[in-house]
Design a protein around this motif. Structure first.
Motif, PDB file in Angstrom:
ATOM      1  N   TYR A  75       0.849  -1.213   0.000  1.00 45.45           N
ATOM      2  CA  TYR A  75       0.000   0.000   0.000  1.00 45.45           C
ATOM      3  C   TYR A  75       0.872   1.245   0.000  1.00 45.45           C
ATOM      4  CZ  TYR A  75      -4.016  -2.873   1.462  1.00 45.45           C
ATOM      5  OH  TYR A  75      -5.015  -3.794   1.527  1.00 45.45           O
ATOM      6  N   MET A  76       1.886   1.247   0.876  1.00 47.02           N
ATOM      7  CA  MET A  76       2.686   2.460   1.071  1.00 47.02           C
ATOM      8  C   MET A  76       3.464   2.829  -0.189  1.00 47.02           C
ATOM      9  SD  MET A  76       3.908   1.549   4.895  1.00 47.02           S
ATOM     10  CE  MET A  76       4.853   3.004   5.287  1.00 47.02           C
ATOM     11  N   ASP A  77       4.071   1.844  -0.841  1.00 52.65           N
ATOM     12  CA  ASP A  77       4.879   2.138  -2.031  1.00 52.65           C
ATOM     13  C   ASP A  77       4.032   2.726  -3.156  1.00 52.65           C
ATOM     14  OD1 ASP A  77       7.093   1.338  -0.745  1.00 52.65           O
ATOM     15  OD2 ASP A  77       7.416  -0.524  -1.866  1.00 52.65           O
ATOM     16  N   ARG A  78       2.751   2.330  -3.196  1.00 55.90           N
ATOM     17  CA  ARG A  78       1.856   2.872  -4.237  1.00 55.90           C
ATOM     18  C   ARG A  78       1.374   4.271  -3.878  1.00 55.90           C
ATOM     19  NH1 ARG A  78      -0.939  -2.285  -4.094  1.00 55.90           N
ATOM     20  NH2 ARG A  78      -2.506  -1.310  -2.770  1.00 55.90           N
ATOM     21  N   GLY A  79       1.550   4.646  -2.587  1.00 58.26           N
ATOM     22  CA  GLY A  79       1.019   5.940  -2.136  1.00 58.26           C
ATOM     23  C   GLY A  79      -0.424   5.824  -1.685  1.00 58.26           C
ATOM     24  N   ASP A  80      -0.902   4.574  -1.469  1.00 51.39           N
ATOM     25  CA  ASP A  80      -2.265   4.362  -0.958  1.00 51.39           C
ATOM     26  C   ASP A  80      -2.235   4.284   0.564  1.00 51.39           C
ATOM     27  OD1 ASP A  80      -3.304   4.210  -3.480  1.00 51.39           O
ATOM     28  OD2 ASP A  80      -3.186   2.019  -3.602  1.00 51.39           O
ATOM     29  N   LEU A  81      -3.396   4.444   1.190  1.00 50.55           N
ATOM     30  CA  LEU A  81      -3.478   4.297   2.642  1.00 50.55           C
ATOM     31  C   LEU A  81      -3.579   2.825   3.001  1.00 50.55           C
ATOM     32  CD1 LEU A  81      -6.009   7.146   3.562  1.00 50.55           C
ATOM     33  CD2 LEU A  81      -3.505   7.189   3.655  1.00 50.55           C
ATOM     34  N   VAL A  82      -2.975   2.427   4.114  1.00 52.59           N
ATOM     35  CA  VAL A  82      -3.153   1.051   4.590  1.00 52.59           C
ATOM     36  C   VAL A  82      -4.544   0.973   5.246  1.00 52.59           C
ATOM     37  CG1 VAL A  82      -0.655   0.826   4.986  1.00 52.59           C
ATOM     38  CG2 VAL A  82      -2.137   1.349   6.887  1.00 52.59           C
ATOM     39  N   PRO A  83      -5.111  -0.238   5.378  1.00 49.88           N
ATOM     40  CA  PRO A  83      -6.499  -0.328   5.867  1.00 49.88           C
ATOM     41  C   PRO A  83      -6.683   0.269   7.267  1.00 49.88           C
ATOM     42  CG  PRO A  83      -5.775  -2.405   4.883  1.00 49.88           C
ATOM     43  CD  PRO A  83      -4.563  -1.529   4.968  1.00 49.88           C
ATOM     44  N   ASP A  84      -7.866   0.911   7.454  1.00 49.33           N
ATOM     45  CA  ASP A  84      -8.181   1.563   8.730  1.00 49.33           C
ATOM     46  C   ASP A  84      -8.039   0.597   9.910  1.00 49.33           C
ATOM     47  OD1 ASP A  84      -8.792   3.935   7.436  1.00 49.33           O
ATOM     48  OD2 ASP A  84     -10.948   3.524   7.333  1.00 49.33           O
ATOM     49  N   SER A  85      -8.444  -0.673   9.708  1.00 52.48           N
ATOM     50  CA  SER A  85      -8.443  -1.617  10.839  1.00 52.48           C
ATOM     51  C   SER A  85      -7.023  -1.825  11.388  1.00 52.48           C
ATOM     52  CB  SER A  85      -9.034  -2.965  10.404  1.00 52.48           C
ATOM     53  OG  SER A  85      -8.306  -3.435   9.293  1.00 52.48           O
ATOM     54  N   LEU A  86      -6.037  -1.878  10.491  1.00 48.76           N
ATOM     55  CA  LEU A  86      -4.646  -2.062  10.939  1.00 48.76           C
ATOM     56  C   LEU A  86      -4.188  -0.843  11.744  1.00 48.76           C
ATOM     57  CD1 LEU A  86      -1.810  -3.333  10.996  1.00 48.76           C
ATOM     58  CD2 LEU A  86      -1.397  -2.358   8.732  1.00 48.76           C
ATOM     59  N   ILE A  87      -4.500   0.343  11.215  1.00 49.46           N
ATOM     60  CA  ILE A  87      -4.087   1.585  11.891  1.00 49.46           C
ATOM     61  C   ILE A  87      -4.756   1.682  13.263  1.00 49.46           C
ATOM     62  CG2 ILE A  87      -4.320   4.113  11.777  1.00 49.46           C
ATOM     63  CD1 ILE A  87      -2.215   3.082   9.905  1.00 49.46           C
TER      64      ILE A  87
END
Ligand code: AMP
Length: 215
Positions: A52-64
């Protein structure tokens, strides 16, 4: 202090958060730094997050939210905290409001760091970050360079250009910011918590935030 720093990638959240920790011993909690440390560990969770990070996307809310639920209950947060890069979506902000209510924590305010787009793009392309997971100091090759050999002035590890600082990833991160994170300004405005700070010269921004905290 108990504050949230909002702002586009490159608005200066990491730099301002680090400087604010010197003011009263509040801790900086950067979900980006935490995720980069998890990625360095190289386990399955880290590999997934890296995609996710390398693409510049957000990682899923549940993980955060799992990360933040335990981080906010660590003893060092009792002196105060500066949330840097969290929340990034409305569902994260709603989950945070519930978590803070449960932990009986009241925020001072939400600081939106505002900088012109040209300044943001320039900062992102000239940024270097220390690769030591427990340091992650931020440099700028133009006005705050690392040592001449590219090592960190604080811990001597190598500084690097992050994988998500390619032109393509930067443009995706800015798009993601406008779609998913910018709506948080309205959300916190309605909550009566939002304050806007110009983020051009770090010392001036710090002085403005401290003045607002004392007011
Ligand atoms: P940052 O260092 O804050 O720019 O974060 C780097 C990357 O980590 C972001 O582009 C996201 O992929 C991920 N990230 C950091 N914080 C969050 C968050 N609160 N929610 C989702 N993804 C995040």
């Amino acid at each position: 202090m108990k504050i949230i720093l909002l702002g586009a990638p490159g608005a200066g959240k990491g730099t301002i958060a680090k400087l604010l920790t010197e003011f009263d011993g509040s801790v900086q909690i950067s979900t980006g730094d935490i995720l980069r440390s998890i990625v360095k560990e190289g386990n399955v969770l880290g590999q997934k997050a890296k995609e996710y990070m390398d693409r510049g996307d957000l990682v899923p809310d549940s993980l955060i939210m799992d990360i933040m639920e335990s981080r906010l209950q660590e003893p060092d947060c009792q002196n105060g905290f500066i949330l840097d890069g969290f929340p990034r979506t409305i569902p994260q902000a709603e989950a945070l409001a519930k978590l803070l209510a449960r932990l009986k924590i009241k925020l001072d305010f939400v600081a939106n760091l505002d900088a012109p787009r040209e300044v943001i793009l320039d900062r992102l392309t000239t940024r270097r970050t220390c690769c030591n997971p427990s340091c992650q100091a931020i440099y700028n090759v133009k006005n705050n360079p690392p040592n001449e050999d590219g090592t960190c002035t604080l811990c001597n590890h190598q500084t690097i250009q992050r994988d998500d600082e390619t032109e393509e990833a930067i443009s995706n991160r800015l798009k993601t910011y406008h779609q998913k994170t910018a709506p948080l300004n309205d959300y916190y405005e309605k909550e009566g918590l939002l304050k806007i700070f110009l983020s051009l010269i770090a010392d001036d921004t710090i002085a403005d935030i401290i003045k607002a905290l004392k007011a």
